[in-house]
Write an enzyme that holds these catalytic residues in place. Sequence first.
Site, short mmCIF file in Angstrom:
data_model
loop_
_atom_site.label_atom_id
_atom_site.label_comp_id
_atom_site.label_asym_id
_atom_site.label_seq_id
_atom_site.Cartn_x
_atom_site.Cartn_y
_atom_site.Cartn_z
N SER A 44 -0.89 -34.92 14.50
CA SER A 44 -0.13 -35.85 13.67
C SER A 44 0.38 -37.06 14.44
CB SER A 44 1.05 -35.14 13.02
OG SER A 44 1.88 -34.53 14.00
N ASP A 82 11.39 -38.27 11.95
CA ASP A 82 11.67 -37.15 11.05
C ASP A 82 12.06 -35.87 11.79
OD1 ASP A 82 9.25 -36.53 12.18
OD2 ASP A 82 8.14 -36.37 10.30
N HIS A 125 8.36 -36.44 14.85
CA HIS A 125 7.51 -37.58 15.21
C HIS A 125 8.37 -38.80 15.55
CE1 HIS A 125 5.27 -35.05 12.27
NE2 HIS A 125 4.37 -35.11 13.23
#
Length: 377
Positions: A37, A343, A346
Amino acid sequence: MNLEARKLIFAVVIAILSARISDAKCDFEAIFNFGDSNSDTGGFYAAFPSENLPYGMTYFKKPVGRATDGRVILDFLAQALGLPFVSPYLQSIGSDFRHGANFATLASTVRLPQTSLFVTGVSPFSLAIQLNQMKQFKSKVDQLHSLGKAEKNIPRPDIFGKSLYTFYIGQNDFTGNLASLGISGVKQYLPQVVSQIATTIKEIYELGGRTFLVLNLAPIGCYPAFLVELPHDTSDIDSFGCMVSYNNAVADYNSMLDEELTKTRKDIIDANIIYVDIHSVMLDLFRHPSSYGMKYGTKACCGYGGGPHNFDQKVYCGNTKLVNGQNLTATACNDPYNYVSWDGIHATEAANEIVANAIINGSCFDPPLPLLKCRGK
């Protein structure tokens, strides 16, 4: 420093870097990325559509498959090299692969997953799968060109030797079982992780790849999510609010990765294999956010609960969940440029930009290979 000022400074930096890159006659014509991610540009959500605001709120003004408020490090790298954003391999509509492909997906691991996405949230697209996708991609490109059926959105066959191959993966291998196994348990299989990365580089070398950037792991002991989720004593928290034991474990992994890449260079001596120390940059960001014009290091911009970390594992960024009869919503702050963490897991676009600039100027490379002086092979 406000957002507009930051954008202006970045635009000036990019203009200067682009000019210098042009002077250096850098001929990287594409980027092929492997990761999770931290560098996914839409692959996961192409396979499993479910993205929603506030992701993408800063730069794109809408969700675009990135696990942050704007651009990821890979985006900044592409822009600095004068290339378009790298299209996700899994995105069937709107992709342009003339300048590379991104095989990264959210929640990917280096090792083959031992569970299912629908059980523990681990992506099925591990590094081995991403490598197979790369092999198929090259095979199809070669085949279409040989048949004279090449479409306008695919690269030339000779581009694979003129490309930059980037790796930003391993965080999920490290953190996925960390709460249950502990540091000592996770360390048992980390040698497999670095070995798999090295093996993948060698296989891409056989496909024509010659320049590889391998990003190490960031200090997860400073991430708001892990500060909330991982077991630790108050004595393990340093003066910057980070967990010492977990950061030390990450440092051990990074040393292991560096050593493995050193061995790999001896096996393929005409390749550029660069160890990229983003850990040092991120650690400094978490410890001294004000030095970079930010306010918050270990507090998430998008989350629920407020407090020192603004993270609650019962409800993630952008979601609403019924908890004990009450609807809880994890919302985003109005100033993500003041935060290192987006968040809880990240980095924000602002933090990604700072890390990307360190990569672009080569200050975190081992061995040295500033992209401003790069030469495609």
